[in-house]
Design an enzyme around this catalytic site. Structure first.
Site, PDB file in Angstrom:
ATOM      1  N   LYS A 151       0.568 -30.541   4.210  1.00 18.54           N
ATOM      2  CA  LYS A 151       0.103 -31.871   3.781  1.00 18.54           C
ATOM      3  C   LYS A 151       0.966 -32.298   2.621  1.00 18.54           C
ATOM      4  O   LYS A 151       1.393 -31.438   1.846  1.00 18.54           O
ATOM      5  CB  LYS A 151      -1.371 -31.834   3.372  1.00 18.54           C
ATOM      6  CG  LYS A 151      -2.330 -31.381   4.454  1.00 18.54           C
ATOM      7  CD  LYS A 151      -2.655 -32.463   5.461  1.00 18.54           C
ATOM      8  CE  LYS A 151      -3.403 -31.887   6.659  1.00 18.54           C
ATOM      9  NZ  LYS A 151      -3.870 -32.851   7.616  1.00 18.54           N
ATOM     10  N   LYS A 153       0.493 -35.217   5.507  1.00 13.35           N
ATOM     11  CA  LYS A 153       0.760 -35.149   6.949  1.00 13.35           C
ATOM     12  C   LYS A 153       2.211 -35.464   7.259  1.00 13.35           C
ATOM     13  O   LYS A 153       2.844 -34.789   8.059  1.00 13.35           O
ATOM     14  CB  LYS A 153      -0.128 -36.172   7.681  1.00 13.35           C
ATOM     15  CG  LYS A 153      -1.564 -35.773   7.837  1.00 13.35           C
ATOM     16  CD  LYS A 153      -2.410 -36.970   8.225  1.00 13.35           C
ATOM     17  CE  LYS A 153      -2.787 -36.943   9.687  1.00 13.35           C
ATOM     18  NZ  LYS A 153      -3.990 -36.152   9.989  1.00 13.35           N
ATOM     19  N   LYS A 177       1.738 -24.963  10.218  1.00 14.45           N
ATOM     20  CA  LYS A 177       2.098 -25.919  11.265  1.00 14.45           C
ATOM     21  C   LYS A 177       2.406 -27.309  10.742  1.00 14.45           C
ATOM     22  O   LYS A 177       1.968 -27.683   9.646  1.00 14.45           O
ATOM     23  CB  LYS A 177       1.008 -25.977  12.336  1.00 14.45           C
ATOM     24  CG  LYS A 177      -0.257 -26.683  11.922  1.00 14.45           C
ATOM     25  CD  LYS A 177      -1.285 -26.680  13.046  1.00 14.45           C
ATOM     26  CE  LYS A 177      -1.486 -27.987  13.752  1.00 14.45           C
ATOM     27  NZ  LYS A 177      -1.704 -29.185  12.945  1.00 14.45           N
ATOM     28  N   ASP A 179       1.972 -31.423  11.132  1.00  7.18           N
ATOM     29  CA  ASP A 179       0.820 -32.243  11.505  1.00  7.18           C
ATOM     30  C   ASP A 179       1.104 -32.974  12.812  1.00  7.18           C
ATOM     31  O   ASP A 179       2.252 -33.058  13.259  1.00  7.18           O
ATOM     32  CB  ASP A 179       0.446 -33.197  10.366  1.00  7.18           C
ATOM     33  CG  ASP A 179      -1.051 -33.130  10.088  1.00  7.18           C
ATOM     34  OD1 ASP A 179      -1.814 -33.083  11.080  1.00  7.18           O
ATOM     35  OD2 ASP A 179      -1.472 -33.119   8.918  1.00  7.18           O
ATOM     36  N   GLU A 180       0.036 -33.517  13.411  1.00 13.86           N
ATOM     37  CA  GLU A 180       0.172 -34.092  14.753  1.00 13.86           C
ATOM     38  C   GLU A 180       1.045 -35.340  14.801  1.00 13.86           C
ATOM     39  O   GLU A 180       1.540 -35.711  15.860  1.00 13.86           O
ATOM     40  CB  GLU A 180      -1.215 -34.384  15.351  1.00 13.86           C
ATOM     41  CG  GLU A 180      -2.027 -35.502  14.700  1.00 13.86           C
ATOM     42  CD  GLU A 180      -2.669 -35.102  13.382  1.00 13.86           C
ATOM     43  OE1 GLU A 180      -2.671 -33.899  13.068  1.00 13.86           O
ATOM     44  OE2 GLU A 180      -3.143 -36.001  12.660  1.00 13.86           O
ATOM     45  N   HIS A 269      -2.531 -29.240  20.151  1.00 12.25           N
ATOM     46  CA  HIS A 269      -3.332 -30.144  19.318  1.00 12.25           C
ATOM     47  C   HIS A 269      -3.968 -31.167  20.252  1.00 12.25           C
ATOM     48  O   HIS A 269      -3.387 -31.519  21.270  1.00 12.25           O
ATOM     49  CB  HIS A 269      -2.421 -30.820  18.284  1.00 12.25           C
ATOM     50  CG  HIS A 269      -3.180 -31.458  17.162  1.00 12.25           C
ATOM     51  ND1 HIS A 269      -3.887 -32.618  17.329  1.00 12.25           N
ATOM     52  CD2 HIS A 269      -3.343 -31.097  15.865  1.00 12.25           C
ATOM     53  CE1 HIS A 269      -4.469 -32.944  16.171  1.00 12.25           C
ATOM     54  NE2 HIS A 269      -4.161 -32.033  15.269  1.00 12.25           N
ATOM     55  N   LYS A 309     -14.882 -31.897   8.757  1.00 17.36           N
ATOM     56  CA  LYS A 309     -14.788 -33.357   8.679  1.00 17.36           C
ATOM     57  C   LYS A 309     -14.877 -34.084  10.026  1.00 17.36           C
ATOM     58  O   LYS A 309     -15.064 -35.290  10.069  1.00 17.36           O
ATOM     59  CB  LYS A 309     -13.484 -33.761   7.985  1.00 17.36           C
ATOM     60  CG  LYS A 309     -12.240 -33.693   8.857  1.00 17.36           C
ATOM     61  CD  LYS A 309     -10.986 -34.188   8.134  1.00 17.36           C
ATOM     62  CE  LYS A 309      -9.779 -34.151   9.056  1.00 17.36           C
ATOM     63  NZ  LYS A 309      -8.514 -34.398   8.403  1.00 17.36           N
ATOM     64  N   GLY A 382      -5.849 -27.591   5.860  1.00 10.67           N
ATOM     65  CA  GLY A 382      -4.777 -28.394   5.247  1.00 10.67           C
ATOM     66  C   GLY A 382      -5.191 -28.712   3.829  1.00 10.67           C
ATOM     67  O   GLY A 382      -4.826 -28.029   2.864  1.00 10.67           O
TER      68      GLY A 382
HETATM   69  C1  CAP Z   1      -6.612 -30.955   9.625  1.00 10.15           C
HETATM   70  C2  CAP Z   1      -5.750 -31.739  10.559  1.00 10.15           C
HETATM   71  C3  CAP Z   1      -6.007 -31.565  12.070  1.00 10.15           C
HETATM   72  C4  CAP Z   1      -7.450 -31.807  12.526  1.00 10.15           C
HETATM   73  C5  CAP Z   1      -7.616 -32.290  13.936  1.00 10.15           C
HETATM   74  C6  CAP Z   1      -5.883 -33.196  10.231  1.00 10.15           C
HETATM   75  O1  CAP Z   1      -6.313 -31.204   8.288  1.00 10.15           O
HETATM   76  O2  CAP Z   1      -4.412 -31.417  10.341  1.00 10.15           O
HETATM   77  O3  CAP Z   1      -5.135 -32.405  12.725  1.00 10.15           O
HETATM   78  O4  CAP Z   1      -8.068 -30.594  12.392  1.00 10.15           O
HETATM   79  O5  CAP Z   1      -8.941 -32.212  14.352  1.00 10.15           O
HETATM   80  O6  CAP Z   1      -4.870 -33.856  10.153  1.00 10.15           O
HETATM   81  O7  CAP Z   1      -6.997 -33.643  10.153  1.00 10.15           O
HETATM   82  P1  CAP Z   1      -7.338 -30.861   7.128  1.00 10.15           P
HETATM   83  P2  CAP Z   1      -9.423 -31.191  15.463  1.00 10.15           P
HETATM   84  O8  CAP Z   1      -7.490 -29.370   7.085  1.00 10.15           O
HETATM   85  O9  CAP Z   1      -6.691 -31.382   5.863  1.00 10.15           O
HETATM   86  O10 CAP Z   1      -8.594 -31.559   7.451  1.00 10.15           O
HETATM   87  O11 CAP Z   1      -8.974 -29.824  15.035  1.00 10.15           O
HETATM   88  O12 CAP Z   1     -10.889 -31.349  15.475  1.00 10.15           O
HETATM   89  O13 CAP Z   1      -8.791 -31.592  16.737  1.00 10.15           O
HETATM   90 MG    MG Z   2      -3.527 -32.688  11.707  1.00 11.43          MG
END
Ligand code: CAP
Ligand code: MG
Length: 430
Positions: A151, A153, A177, A179-180, A269, A309, A382
């Site tokens: 982070k 992201k 990893k 981020d998406e 993801h 979250k 993250g």
């Molecule tokens: C988590 C995360 C993931 C989410 C996706 C985000 O970050 O990198 O992409 O977990 O949700 O960007 O939110 P944080 P899921 O740890 O900062 O929240 O795993 O439910 O698909």
């Molecule tokens: Mg993410």
């Protein structure tokens, strides 16, 4: 054939049938039986009217509604397996999760679960590594994995990204990893990032004496995805991450096919899944998506967290079981919806998938996650690592301490007496 001709409540599904369970809410002035028939019709051989071109064979291929729970509005439909092209996930989903969602005869429709017969199961590869292959590659037999998402992201340069990853690894993370939404940007070129983060990984491995994993996001159009896979392999990486729903099932299958050569761990993801899964009455359940992902062959899959979250907690333990076990036998209470039943599934030789819990997690969530989902999970934090008052290294230490305490059966509060980073995490998030 009329819609109602697709309903046969005396039909006993064959072993070779593909089964779907749906929640169906008919439109006003329509009835559930006709609406269910419409779903079976439109997802197999039928349309809105009786066509003159129907043959004996097409009639034989009609799907059959064989069970209706009128109180809970649940129907089960059996599809002859000849309706499906083996090894073609897009075609399977265009059939059983296609036009039907838009039909006016119904107000809401949710595909709750899908049972794959043996013939379909055999036509897909499943994970190359699966949980135990990933564990072997990392040399970690029993522990849950702790990981982080760099982070912010997006916005860091490759050099900054590599530094954050290095700090997370030396603090105690196994996994780091992208981020998406990070791919190949002006301020952070894919190849440069992969080079620098893998170099940082090597340094961290030497320093800690532990194997580490970097999961670069290779999401793009399919030809580019394959180029990025090759780049990661040639650079010495062991894993890649794909956003499976943004890519689409055809591309995910292409990635899996190329992986026969590249042999990279595939981290899936699920960005965007909630557009399909979040509404309880309409869409496709995450359970169904998870089963498709296992069948196609990802090694690790985001399944949600039971805490944290993101929305969608109730399904998580069921999905966790479905992707990990080799045989699913429906038990009372194992249901996504009132009156529903998770369908039986024999996974045969299809390997189990590593469940990834992520989204709003911090070290304090670890005992709850391990107690509810067991040790075969990758716990990703993250914000829960990089927002630690001591920074990323301290955040990663706190996360690892939380896992250590949980495995030792010691409460985090007690363990924190002799572990300063965990203590700080409790002060921040407790
Ligand atoms: C988590 C995360 C993931 C989410 C996706 C985000 O970050 O990198 O992409 O977990 O949700 O960007 O939110 P944080 P899921 O740890 O900062 O929240 O795993 O439910 O698909
Ligand atoms: Mg993410």
């Amino acid at each position: 054939m009329q819609y109602i001709d697709y309903v046969n409540l005396n039909y006993k599904p064959k072993k070779s049938d593909l089964i779907c369970e749906f929640y169906i809410e008919p439109a006003k002035k329509e009835n559930l039986k006709r609406a269910a028939g419409a779903v079976a019709s439109e997802s197999s051989v039928g349309t809105w009217t009786d066509v003159t071109t129907m043959t004996k064979q097409s009639k034989r291929l009609a799907a059959k509604v064989y069970h209706i729970d009128f109180i809970n509005k649940i129907a089960k439909i059996a599809y002859p397996n000849e309706l499906f092209e083996p090894g073609n996930m897009p075609q399977i989903l265009s059939s059983i999760a296609g036009n039907i969602f838009g039909m006016r005869i119904l107000n809401n429709l949710k595909l709750l679960d899908i049972h794959f017969p043996d013939s379909i199961l055999k036509s897909f590869r499943g994970p190359h590594f699966g949980i135990f292959g990933v564990r072997k590659k990392l040399g970690i037999i029993e522990r849950p994995f702790v990981g982080t998402i760099v982070k912010p992201k997006v916005g860091l340069s490759p050099k900054e990204q590599a530094q954050v990853a290095f700090n997370a690894w030396i603090g105690g993370c196994v996994v780091c990893k992208d981020d998406e939404n990070l791919s190949n940007m002006k301020f952070n070129r894919f190849t440069d990032r992969v080079d620098q983060v893998l170099k940082a990984k090597e340094k961290a491995e030497k320093l800690t004496g532990e194997r580490k994993m970097y999961m670069p996001n290779i999401t793009a159009e399919t030809v580019e995805v394959i180029k990025r896979m090759k780049y990661v392999k040639d650079a010495g990486g062991i894993c890649v991450m794909i956003d499976i729903l943004s890519l689409g099932w055809g591309a995910v299958q292409t990635v899996r096919n190329y992986n026969e050569d590249y042999k990279l761990i595939l981290h899936a993801h699920r960005a965007g899944h909630a557009a399909l899964t979040r509404n309880n009455k309409h869409g496709i359940s995450m359970l169904t998506i998870a089963k498709c992902a296992r069948l196609v062959g990802v090694d690790q899959l985001h399944i949600g967290t039971v805490i944290g979250k993101m929305h969608g907690k109730a399904e998580v333990p069921i999905i966790d079981q479905e992707i990990e076990e080799s045989m699913i036998v429906p038990k009372p209470g194992m249901s996504l919806i009132k009156g529903g039943h998770v369908l039986e599934q024999n996974w045969n030789n299809i390997k189990p998938v590593f469940a990834v819990c992520s989204g709003g997690l911090n070290p304090l969530h670890v005992p709850y996650l391990v107690n509810h989902l067991g040790r075969n999970i990758i716990i990703q934090m993250g914000g829960g690592i990089h927002a630690h008052p001591g920074g990323t290294i301290a955040g990663a230490k706190a996360a690892k301490q939380a896992v250590d305490a949980t495995l030792l059966g010691i409460s985090l509060k007690d363990y924190a007496r002799s572990h300063k980073e965990l203590k700080q995490a409790i002060e921040k998030w407790g």
